[in-house]
Design a protein around this motif. Structure first.
Motif, PDB file in Angstrom:
ATOM      1  N   LEU A  65       0.836  -1.207   0.000  1.00 14.25           N
ATOM      2  CA  LEU A  65       0.000   0.000   0.000  1.00 14.25           C
ATOM      3  C   LEU A  65       0.870   1.256   0.000  1.00 14.25           C
ATOM      4  O   LEU A  65       0.576   2.214  -0.715  1.00 14.25           O
ATOM      5  CB  LEU A  65      -0.945   0.003   1.198  1.00 14.25           C
ATOM      6  N   LEU A  66       1.936   1.244   0.768  1.00 19.40           N
ATOM      7  CA  LEU A  66       2.867   2.376   0.775  1.00 19.40           C
ATOM      8  C   LEU A  66       3.467   2.575  -0.616  1.00 19.40           C
ATOM      9  O   LEU A  66       3.554   3.703  -1.109  1.00 19.40           O
ATOM     10  CB  LEU A  66       3.964   2.148   1.808  1.00 19.40           C
ATOM     11  N   PHE A  67       3.852   1.476  -1.272  1.00 20.27           N
ATOM     12  CA  PHE A  67       4.391   1.563  -2.629  1.00 20.27           C
ATOM     13  C   PHE A  67       3.364   2.138  -3.594  1.00 20.27           C
ATOM     14  O   PHE A  67       3.690   3.006  -4.418  1.00 20.27           O
ATOM     15  CB  PHE A  67       4.846   0.175  -3.107  1.00 20.27           C
ATOM     16  N   VAL A  68       2.124   1.687  -3.494  1.00 25.71           N
ATOM     17  CA  VAL A  68       1.069   2.175  -4.398  1.00 25.71           C
ATOM     18  C   VAL A  68       0.834   3.673  -4.169  1.00 25.71           C
ATOM     19  O   VAL A  68       0.700   4.445  -5.134  1.00 25.71           O
ATOM     20  CB  VAL A  68      -0.231   1.366  -4.215  1.00 25.71           C
ATOM     21  N   LEU A  69       0.802   4.097  -2.915  1.00 24.69           N
ATOM     22  CA  LEU A  69       0.604   5.524  -2.630  1.00 24.69           C
ATOM     23  C   LEU A  69       1.754   6.369  -3.173  1.00 24.69           C
ATOM     24  O   LEU A  69       1.525   7.439  -3.752  1.00 24.69           O
ATOM     25  CB  LEU A  69       0.441   5.742  -1.126  1.00 24.69           C
ATOM     26  N   ILE A  70       2.980   5.897  -3.000  1.00 26.84           N
ATOM     27  CA  ILE A  70       4.139   6.631  -3.525  1.00 26.84           C
ATOM     28  C   ILE A  70       4.116   6.631  -5.052  1.00 26.84           C
ATOM     29  O   ILE A  70       4.405   7.655  -5.689  1.00 26.84           O
ATOM     30  CB  ILE A  70       5.451   6.038  -2.975  1.00 26.84           C
ATOM     31  N   LEU A  71       3.748   5.500  -5.648  1.00 24.95           N
ATOM     32  CA  LEU A  71       3.661   5.402  -7.109  1.00 24.95           C
ATOM     33  C   LEU A  71       2.635   6.391  -7.660  1.00 24.95           C
ATOM     34  O   LEU A  71       2.913   7.134  -8.613  1.00 24.95           O
ATOM     35  CB  LEU A  71       3.291   3.978  -7.531  1.00 24.95           C
ATOM     36  N   VAL A  72       1.455   6.419  -7.057  1.00 27.01           N
ATOM     37  CA  VAL A  72       0.390   7.309  -7.539  1.00 27.01           C
ATOM     38  C   VAL A  72       0.783   8.771  -7.332  1.00 27.01           C
ATOM     39  O   VAL A  72       0.647   9.597  -8.241  1.00 27.01           O
ATOM     40  CB  VAL A  72      -0.955   6.980  -6.852  1.00 27.01           C
TER      41      VAL A  72
END
Length: 162
Positions: free
Chosen positions: A76-83
């Motif tokens: 989830l942290l990766f997805v938030l940073i990606l977005v």
């Protein structure tokens, strides 16, 4: 027609006021004042008082639990940073196309590609369970603290009729 906003605080003023409201750690963790409430009325009085008095401290507790929940769910942290990074990168184009040398991508195509990648990853990352855990943990910690921490002696009788 003109709309006037007279009582709106700026974000920096609001943040400065919140930081000024942070109570000292020794006061927030005053174990001498921890006691079991006698009845539901006492719980209600303690919670009302402590939520107001320690509101900035409770925001810090919520922020710490938020960071912890993101560190527990690295996808989830990766997805938030990606977005966030992708949206920032697309906004840096200022409406121009992205030229990769072998192809040109419009901002609409970039938004669609981001959506196609981020939505499935977002479902896999289970943000709803993370949010529910965060809300549950924060509620237990904050309401538990507020219910079991008694008012200071000088404020204990301020709301009662004599």
């Amino acid at each position: 027609m003109s709309i006037r906003f007279t009582n709106i605080q700026t974000d920096s003023t609001l943040l400065r006021n919140r930081v000024g409201d942070i109570r000292p750690v020794h006061e927030f963790f005053d174990f001498k004042r921890v006691s079991k409430p006698k009845n539901i009325n006492e719980v209600q009085g303690r919670v009302t008082y402590n939520l107001t008095y320690f509101s900035a401290n409770y925001l810090i507790v919520f922020a710490i639990l938020s960071v912890y929940s993101l560190l527990r769910n690295l996808l989830l942290l990766f997805v938030l940073i990606l977005v966030a990074g992708s949206l920032y990168g697309i906004s840096m184009l200022k409406g121009n196309d992205l030229n990769l040398g072998f192809t040109r991508l419009t901002t609409s195509q970039l938004y669609v590609a981001l959506t196609v990648i981020a939505v499935p990853l977002g479902f896999i990352a289970s943000p709803i369970s993370t949010i529910l855990w965060l809300l549950g943990a924060a509620t237990v910690a904050i309401i538990g603290h507020a219910a079991f921490l008694d008012r200071p002696i000088e404020n204990a009788f301020s709301g009662e009729a004599v």
